[in-house]
Design a protein around this motif. Structure first.
Motif, PDB file in Angstrom:
ATOM      1  N   LEU A 291       0.854  -1.184   0.000  1.00 40.13           N
ATOM      2  CA  LEU A 291       0.000   0.000   0.000  1.00 40.13           C
ATOM      3  C   LEU A 291       0.885   1.228   0.000  1.00 40.13           C
ATOM      4  N   SER A 292       0.418   2.282  -0.661  1.00 34.75           N
ATOM      5  CA  SER A 292       1.228   3.490  -0.754  1.00 34.75           C
ATOM      6  C   SER A 292       0.310   4.680  -0.934  1.00 34.75           C
ATOM      7  N   VAL A 293       0.748   5.836  -0.442  1.00 36.56           N
ATOM      8  CA  VAL A 293       0.122   7.099  -0.820  1.00 36.56           C
ATOM      9  C   VAL A 293       0.918   7.623  -2.000  1.00 36.56           C
ATOM     10  N   GLY A 294       0.274   7.750  -3.148  1.00 40.40           N
ATOM     11  CA  GLY A 294       0.992   8.088  -4.375  1.00 40.40           C
ATOM     12  C   GLY A 294       1.691   6.859  -4.936  1.00 40.40           C
ATOM     13  N   TYR A 295       2.225   6.996  -6.127  1.00 43.69           N
ATOM     14  CA  TYR A 295       2.917   5.872  -6.763  1.00 43.69           C
ATOM     15  C   TYR A 295       4.325   5.768  -6.188  1.00 43.69           C
ATOM     16  N   PRO A 296       4.655   4.652  -5.527  1.00 38.74           N
ATOM     17  CA  PRO A 296       5.962   4.548  -4.865  1.00 38.74           C
ATOM     18  C   PRO A 296       7.092   4.409  -5.889  1.00 38.74           C
ATOM     19  N   GLU A 297       8.259   4.861  -5.501  1.00 37.83           N
ATOM     20  CA  GLU A 297       9.414   4.750  -6.394  1.00 37.83           C
ATOM     21  C   GLU A 297       9.895   3.312  -6.519  1.00 37.83           C
ATOM     22  N   ARG A 298       9.649   2.526  -5.472  1.00 34.84           N
ATOM     23  CA  ARG A 298      10.115   1.132  -5.493  1.00 34.84           C
ATOM     24  C   ARG A 298       9.079   0.230  -6.152  1.00 34.84           C
ATOM     25  N   GLU A 299       9.554  -0.890  -6.690  1.00 36.10           N
ATOM     26  CA  GLU A 299       8.688  -1.915  -7.239  1.00 36.10           C
ATOM     27  C   GLU A 299       8.399  -2.944  -6.153  1.00 36.10           C
ATOM     28  N   HIS A 300       7.288  -3.625  -6.273  1.00 36.38           N
ATOM     29  CA  HIS A 300       6.993  -4.705  -5.334  1.00 36.38           C
ATOM     30  C   HIS A 300       7.939  -5.870  -5.594  1.00 36.38           C
ATOM     31  N   SER A 301       8.351  -6.526  -4.520  1.00 32.85           N
ATOM     32  CA  SER A 301       9.369  -7.577  -4.631  1.00 32.85           C
ATOM     33  C   SER A 301       8.921  -8.752  -5.504  1.00 32.85           C
ATOM     34  N   ARG A 302       7.614  -8.996  -5.631  1.00 30.90           N
ATOM     35  CA  ARG A 302       7.135 -10.100  -6.450  1.00 30.90           C
ATOM     36  C   ARG A 302       6.583  -9.644  -7.801  1.00 30.90           C
ATOM     37  N   GLY A 303       6.830  -8.379  -8.138  1.00 34.37           N
ATOM     38  CA  GLY A 303       6.401  -7.901  -9.441  1.00 34.37           C
ATOM     39  C   GLY A 303       4.949  -7.479  -9.513  1.00 34.37           C
ATOM     40  N   TRP A 304       4.239  -7.435  -8.367  1.00 36.23           N
ATOM     41  CA  TRP A 304       2.875  -6.937  -8.385  1.00 36.23           C
ATOM     42  C   TRP A 304       2.882  -5.481  -8.850  1.00 36.23           C
TER      43      TRP A 304
ATOM     44  N   ALA B  30      -4.815  14.578  19.989  1.00 35.06           N
ATOM     45  CA  ALA B  30      -5.897  13.977  20.770  1.00 35.06           C
ATOM     46  C   ALA B  30      -6.867  13.213  19.873  1.00 35.06           C
ATOM     47  N   HIS B  31      -7.018  13.675  18.621  1.00 37.85           N
ATOM     48  CA  HIS B  31      -7.979  13.041  17.703  1.00 37.85           C
ATOM     49  C   HIS B  31      -7.306  12.875  16.352  1.00 37.85           C
ATOM     50  N   THR B  32      -6.750  11.694  16.116  1.00 37.00           N
ATOM     51  CA  THR B  32      -6.018  11.453  14.868  1.00 37.00           C
ATOM     52  C   THR B  32      -6.970  11.101  13.730  1.00 37.00           C
ATOM     53  N   THR B  33      -6.593  11.516  12.522  1.00 37.40           N
ATOM     54  CA  THR B  33      -7.451  11.314  11.350  1.00 37.40           C
ATOM     55  C   THR B  33      -6.598  11.071  10.113  1.00 37.40           C
ATOM     56  N   ILE B  34      -7.048  10.153   9.271  1.00 40.45           N
ATOM     57  CA  ILE B  34      -6.489  10.046   7.923  1.00 40.45           C
ATOM     58  C   ILE B  34      -7.380  10.894   7.027  1.00 40.45           C
ATOM     59  N   TYR B  35      -6.815  11.910   6.421  1.00 40.48           N
ATOM     60  CA  TYR B  35      -7.625  12.834   5.623  1.00 40.48           C
ATOM     61  C   TYR B  35      -7.797  12.334   4.195  1.00 40.48           C
ATOM     62  N   PHE B  36      -8.812  12.886   3.514  1.00 44.11           N
ATOM     63  CA  PHE B  36      -9.177  12.399   2.191  1.00 44.11           C
ATOM     64  C   PHE B  36      -8.111  12.602   1.112  1.00 44.11           C
ATOM     65  N   PRO B  37      -7.311  13.669   1.140  1.00 40.72           N
ATOM     66  CA  PRO B  37      -6.266  13.771   0.117  1.00 40.72           C
ATOM     67  C   PRO B  37      -5.332  12.561   0.094  1.00 40.72           C
ATOM     68  N   GLU B  38      -5.042  11.991   1.275  1.00 43.36           N
ATOM     69  CA  GLU B  38      -4.218  10.780   1.340  1.00 43.36           C
ATOM     70  C   GLU B  38      -5.006   9.563   0.852  1.00 43.36           C
ATOM     71  N   VAL B  39      -6.259   9.461   1.292  1.00 48.06           N
ATOM     72  CA  VAL B  39      -7.091   8.320   0.898  1.00 48.06           C
ATOM     73  C   VAL B  39      -7.240   8.255  -0.614  1.00 48.06           C
ATOM     74  N   LYS B  40      -7.468   9.416  -1.230  1.00 52.29           N
ATOM     75  CA  LYS B  40      -7.669   9.457  -2.680  1.00 52.29           C
ATOM     76  C   LYS B  40      -6.399   9.101  -3.452  1.00 52.29           C
ATOM     77  N   ALA B  41      -5.253   9.212  -2.765  1.00 58.96           N
ATOM     78  CA  ALA B  41      -3.979   8.903  -3.424  1.00 58.96           C
ATOM     79  C   ALA B  41      -3.502   7.479  -3.141  1.00 58.96           C
ATOM     80  N   PHE B  42      -4.343   6.665  -2.472  1.00 59.82           N
ATOM     81  CA  PHE B  42      -3.945   5.282  -2.184  1.00 59.82           C
ATOM     82  C   PHE B  42      -3.607   4.536  -3.481  1.00 59.82           C
ATOM     83  N   HIS B  43      -2.469   3.841  -3.452  1.00 57.78           N
ATOM     84  CA  HIS B  43      -2.082   2.908  -4.512  1.00 57.78           C
ATOM     85  C   HIS B  43      -1.893   1.538  -3.860  1.00 57.78           C
ATOM     86  N   VAL B  44      -2.289   0.494  -4.564  1.00 59.05           N
ATOM     87  CA  VAL B  44      -2.089  -0.857  -4.052  1.00 59.05           C
ATOM     88  C   VAL B  44      -1.283  -1.665  -5.057  1.00 59.05           C
ATOM     89  N   ALA B  45      -0.421  -2.534  -4.540  1.00 55.60           N
ATOM     90  CA  ALA B  45       0.309  -3.471  -5.393  1.00 55.60           C
ATOM     91  C   ALA B  45      -0.610  -4.654  -5.636  1.00 55.60           C
TER      92      ALA B  45
END
Length: 467
Positions: free
Chosen positions: A17-30, A157-172
């Protein structure tokens, strides 16, 4: 989705999982792809609490409290229910079965799979998966990346993951066939772990029962009894309540031992429940002496412990009493006896009081006591000590195994999303075909942007995103 755009910041996760496109490749080529290309993002919302007609309906509404109980699992029931009127008059949406819901506020990282259509609070971001990503695969990925998800949250006191990060989620993303193999393997392993945990949960009670059986057998001896009143034992009840008030307690003085400070046969003082040296002078006749037995005489029966001088000065509290054997009675044996179920049963059945059971000296003196010689008492102590040591060894093994099992799920998830849990199959479709499908899906979603469904038009909750 309306609202702030995806962040351009890149923050790689731990595995897939990544916010934005990561510079590294997944180890199994995903292949890393934007999650929004293969799953639709929907928000949650809370229908107005000022409108009771929006509630008590037949549509489950999931709050973070519900998610805590079923983290990593499927939810079908919730504490609260809304209705179609509540949905129609709020930014809440009715999410389909198999939506993956991720908690993003306060309690970060709960990952829940909907077992039926329902709505959620704004404490979640919800992903409706396309045919290219298995919902269970995405759910487990979020579980594996919990540390990373917490790291991208903001606030104190109140932690949050904001939408700009959520919208930038990338998955291998591996192929669908590999996703299915991973999910099947995870479910098999987790089911096995759950069965093991359920069996292990019985161990503490089994050990407790074993110790109590050993103790009762040892201290009841040959079945012949006298009473404590017939033995050379001084019995001294703690000071009257009028002699010691809560207002007398200070921090850091001489500890006062009440029943709550006698735990599993040991004295565990509370530094806040202590008295000054001046008050101690008034009550010094209740100071504990070496090898005194302290017995809780109020509330739960069987709280007894042997006091040793090396533990430092301590005072018997009003809810306790002192037993001070003189001749023919082993202090250690009497302590064990007072903790036995045989003794507990007698004290409970003969105690006085309605709101809280209580013991007086008359009851204590009438307590049956095994008619054993001092040497026989010593032998009984040795037997108890031997079997208790065996139980202690098993308990240590249990605790060590429990610690390993508690961290095992996260280790399994890590292995899964490194691509090391199952073998890759050369017969799976190549990554190029997967990417083509994603492009087709992405193109189709662009053509459907003008849909008037509430799902597509759902606005983000009106809140300050901080970015």
């Amino acid at each position: 989705m309306a609202g702030k755009k995806a962040t351009t910041t890149i923050a790689p996760g731990d595995f897939a999982l990544s916010v934005g496109y990561p510079e590294r490749e997944h180890s199994r080529g995903w292949k890393f792809v934007p999650l929004s290309d293969i799953a639709e993002l929907a928000t949650g919302h809370t229908p107005s609490r000022k409108k009771p007609e929006y509630w008590e309906g037949d549509i489950p509404w999931m709050a973070v409290g519900d998610a805590r109980k079923v983290d990593g699992k499927v939810i079908t029931e919730t504490k609260e229910y809304t209705n179609q009127l509540g949905i129609d008059n709020s930014a809440a949406v009715l999410l389909p079965k198999d939506t993956v819901c991720l908690s993003r506020t306060a309690s970060i990282g709960y990952s829940i799979l909907l077992g039926k259509p329902m709505a959620t609070s704004q404490g979640f971001v919800n992903w409706i998966c396309s045919s290219i990503i298995k919902p269970r695969f995405l759910q487990c990925l979020f579980l594996a990346e919990r540390r990373f998800l917490y790291s991208i949250s903001e606030g104190t006191a109140h932690t949050t993951i904001y939408f700009p990060e959520v919208k930038a989620f990338h998955v291998a993303l591996p192929t669908l066939a590999e996703q299915e193999r991973i999910v099947a393997k995870l479910d098999t392993l987790f089911a096995g772990l759950e069965r093991t945990k359920q069996r292990m949960e019985r161990i503490p009670q089994l050990l407790k029962n074993f110790r109590q059986a050993v103790l009762t057998q040892a201290v009841t001896g040959n079945g012949l009894f006298t009473t404590l009143g017939n033995l050379d034992i001084e019995i001294k009840t703690g000071p009257f309540g009028s002699a010691l008030h809560k207002s007398d307690y200070i921090k850091g003085g001489t500890p006062v031992i009440n029943p709550s400070h006698i735990i599993n046969g040991k004295i565990v003082p509370n530094d806040d429940i202590s008295i000054t040296d001046l008050k101690l002078q008034e009550l010094e006749s209740w100071l504990l002496q070496d090898n005194d037995i302290v017995l809780g005489r109020r509330g739960e029966m069987g709280r007894a412990a042997l006091y040793l001088e090396k533990q430092g000065k301590m005072l018997c509290g009003t809810g306790s009493l002192i037993l001070r054997p003189k001749n023919g009675v082993s202090e250690e044996f009497l302590t064990l006896y007072l903790r036995s179920q045989f003794c507990i049963n007698f004290l409970e059945s003969n105690s006085v009081g309605s709101t809280m059971i209580n013991l007086n000296q008359k009851i204590i003196k009438s307590l049956p006591f095994p008619d054993l010689t001092y040497n026989e008492q010593v032998d009984a102590i040795q037997n108890v000590s031997y079997f208790f040591s065996k139980a202690d060894a098993i308990e240590k093994q249990y605790e060590a195994l429990k610690q390993k099992i508690d961290v095992l799920p996260q280790a399994i998830l890590a292995k899964a999303f490194k691509g090391e849990l199952v073998e890759q199959n050369p017969l799976d479709e190549p990554a190029s075909v997967l990417l083509e499908k994603i492009q087709e899906l992405k193109g189709g979603s662009k053509k459907g942007k003008k849909s008037n469904s509430k799902m597509n038009l759902a606005a983000e909750p009106k809140e300050k995103y901080g970015k």
